[in-house]
Write an enzyme that holds these catalytic residues in place. Structure first.
Site, PDB file in Angstrom:
ATOM      1  N   GLU A  98      -6.447  97.909 -75.514  1.00 45.09           N
ATOM      2  CA  GLU A  98      -7.528  97.689 -76.484  1.00 45.09           C
ATOM      3  C   GLU A  98      -7.461  96.256 -77.002  1.00 45.09           C
ATOM      4  O   GLU A  98      -6.521  95.891 -77.723  1.00 45.09           O
ATOM      5  CB  GLU A  98      -7.409  98.667 -77.655  1.00 45.09           C
ATOM      6  CG  GLU A  98      -8.540  98.453 -78.645  1.00 45.09           C
ATOM      7  CD  GLU A  98      -8.573  99.459 -79.796  1.00 45.09           C
ATOM      8  OE1 GLU A  98      -7.908 100.498 -79.701  1.00 45.09           O
ATOM      9  OE2 GLU A  98      -9.260  99.171 -80.778  1.00 45.09           O
ATOM     10  N   LYS A 230       1.895 118.701 -81.212  1.00 39.75           N
ATOM     11  CA  LYS A 230       0.790 118.135 -80.425  1.00 39.75           C
ATOM     12  C   LYS A 230      -0.571 118.761 -80.689  1.00 39.75           C
ATOM     13  O   LYS A 230      -1.418 118.828 -79.797  1.00 39.75           O
ATOM     14  CB  LYS A 230       1.108 118.204 -78.919  1.00 39.75           C
ATOM     15  CG  LYS A 230       2.431 117.534 -78.564  1.00 39.75           C
ATOM     16  CD  LYS A 230       2.802 117.656 -77.114  1.00 39.75           C
ATOM     17  CE  LYS A 230       4.137 116.968 -76.868  1.00 39.75           C
ATOM     18  NZ  LYS A 230       4.620 117.117 -75.511  1.00 39.75           N
ATOM     19  N   ASP A 306       6.842 110.351 -76.722  1.00 36.59           N
ATOM     20  CA  ASP A 306       5.881 111.260 -76.110  1.00 36.59           C
ATOM     21  C   ASP A 306       4.499 110.945 -76.700  1.00 36.59           C
ATOM     22  O   ASP A 306       4.245 111.251 -77.866  1.00 36.59           O
ATOM     23  CB  ASP A 306       6.292 112.703 -76.416  1.00 36.59           C
ATOM     24  CG  ASP A 306       5.422 113.709 -75.686  1.00 36.59           C
ATOM     25  OD1 ASP A 306       4.280 113.356 -75.329  1.00 36.59           O
ATOM     26  OD2 ASP A 306       5.886 114.845 -75.475  1.00 36.59           O
ATOM     27  N   HIS A 404     -23.482  87.752 -97.873  1.00 34.41           N
ATOM     28  CA  HIS A 404     -23.794  86.344 -98.108  1.00 34.41           C
ATOM     29  C   HIS A 404     -24.960  85.889 -97.238  1.00 34.41           C
ATOM     30  O   HIS A 404     -25.776  85.079 -97.657  1.00 34.41           O
ATOM     31  CB  HIS A 404     -22.557  85.467 -97.896  1.00 34.41           C
ATOM     32  CG  HIS A 404     -21.576  85.619 -99.004  1.00 34.41           C
ATOM     33  ND1 HIS A 404     -21.890  85.330-100.310  1.00 34.41           N
ATOM     34  CD2 HIS A 404     -20.303  86.054 -99.017  1.00 34.41           C
ATOM     35  CE1 HIS A 404     -20.848  85.582-101.078  1.00 34.41           C
ATOM     36  NE2 HIS A 404     -19.856  86.030-100.312  1.00 34.41           N
TER      37      HIS A 404
END
Ligand code: ADP
Length: 419
Positions: A98, A230, A306, A404
């Protein structure tokens, strides 16, 4: 490919040799992977050239980390830091694809370091496993529950449980029931291991012991999902799982301006409206943050954790307050269920272990078992603190730019306002 290997490929393609026996039959993991890969290529008709085969130690994953290997996926590792945490400087490895994630975390680290650093505290350290057993009646299930929760029985239970490993130490058992089904959530310390294997063995010892006193107890599963592993679950968010960590820092007014290009008031307001109210509106479970899971997952992959445990390990509430008469910013992240280890699983593989080494937490801590894993959890929380700070600032600054723009369209003036 040598003729002999060609014949083996043919046999695998024809289904005469099961692909999974190649490693044992050939006694050569690299050769087995090459043959399997060629068989897959012929069966599917797909070239998988982009997936590298050489340059990986296949023996290191055998029986441990991955079955039926045909290659390995390459991931870049970036370094954010120094993260000044509890007086030490850490260079945090992040495996990600990413864009901007490492850069943004790095910027957060800079703001923290220029403000004097962050501090962390580990509130709890205990892995959990909750088997489920069915009893003939709910009343009988309640008897087993009473036995497990009776403080007088704790010593016996821990003696039996702790036999599973030098490092497993029972901390407690918390029960829940659904009709005549009993869910027993065991918590134990696991040294430097993340601990799922270790705790499962201890739990099995206790179940075997209970079976003598409660022969009518029918163990349905070693995991009854009250663990909870999980899957998003309130139990981890409220009770914790793995390491429960809080990390905090005071960011100075001038650093908020100079490094983060925003102001304290905008940040505090944004955090309230987005991370607290917004997440409440969304019905979030442990998701009172901007992107904790981004940092958690990138560090998890780099250090051999994991990655599926990012679900609960990313639970985080981010709090922002203005302090010192509104000048400085107090920021904290509270993360109740960071599940990490520095031994076992993927941590011993060459590249993952190099990343652990970079942080100074490779392997078992001989003097004080468990302190490497706890330190890793603190670094994860520190990284999340940096990530939260930076992303919130980017969002707040973006908003500044927009407002702005609206009130003063001159881009020349804007550069003055947003340095
Ligand atoms: P997990 O329980 O996380 O799945 P493993 O059981 O695969 O981990 O790995 C833990 C192993 O490492 C155990 O066999 C344990 O005895 C060993 N070990 C050595 N030193 C330590 C330590 N400091 N903390 C925890 N485990 C350790």
């Amino acid at each position: 490919m040598p003729e002999e290997d060609e014949e083996i490929v043919d046999a695998v393609v024809a289904g005469k040799i099961p692909s999974y026996v190649l490693e044992t039959r050939l006694g050569d993991c690299r050769r087995a992977a090459g043959i399997r890969r060629e068989a897959v290529r012929r069966i599917t008709g797909r070239e998988i050239e982009g997936l590298p085969l050489d340059g990986f130690d296949y023996a290191s994953i055998l029986g441990q980390c991955c079955e039926l290997p045909v290659g390995y996926v390459q991931l870049p590792v970036g370094i954010a830091g120094p993260l000044l945490l509890d007086g030490q400087r850490y260079y945090v490895p992040m495996a990600t694809t990413e864009g901007c994630l490492v850069a943004s975390t790095n910027r957060g680290c800079k703001a923290i370091a220029e403000s004097g650093g962050a501090t962390s505290v580990v509130l709890r350290d205990g892995m959990t496993r909750a088997p489920v057993a069915r009893l003939p009646t709910a009343r009988r299930a309640a008897e087993v529950r009473a036995f497990l929760e009776d403080p007088d029985n704790f010593e016996t239970l821990s003696m039996i449980f702790n036999r599973s490993s030098r490092f497993a130490r029972l901390q407690g058992v918390q029960c829940a029931m659904a009709g005549r089904n009993l869910y027993m959530r065991f918590t134990c310390s696991t040294g430097d291991a993340m601990g799922m294997n270790m705790i499962s063995k201890g739990v099995q010892n206790v179940l075997d012991f209970l079976q003598d006193d409660f022969p009518d107890m029918d163990v349905i599963s070693i995991s009854g999902n009250f663990c909870s592993d999980k899957k998003p679950a309130a139990v981890n968010w409220i009770e914790g799982r793995g390491k429960s960590v809080v990390c905090e820092a005071v960011i100075k007014e001038e650093v908020v301006k100079k490094v983060l290009k925003t102001n304290v008031q905008s940040l505090v307001e944004l955090n309230t409206i987005k991370n607290l109210a917004g997440s409440a509106i969304a019905g979030a479970l442990g998701g009172f943050n901007a992107h904790a899971s981004n940092i958690v997952t990138a560090i998890f992959i780099a250090t051999g954790q994991d990655p599926a445990q990012n679900v609960e390990s990313s639970h985080c509430i981010t709090m922002l307050e203005s302090i010192n008469d509104g000048k400085d910013l107090h920021i904290s992240v509270t993360m109740p269920s960071i599940e990490v280890g520095t031994v076992g699983g993927g941590t011993q593989l060459a590249s993952q272990s190099a990343c652990l080494d970079l942080l100074g937490v490779k392997g078992a801590n001989r003097d004080s078992p468990g302190s490497n894993a706890r330190l890793l959890a603190s670094v994860v929380a520190g990284g999340v603190l940096a990530g939260e700070l930076s992303l919130l600032s980017a969002l707040a600054a973006g908003q500044l730019v927009k407002s702005h723009m609206k009130y003063n369209r001159s881009s020349k003036d804007m550069t003055k306002i947003v340095p």
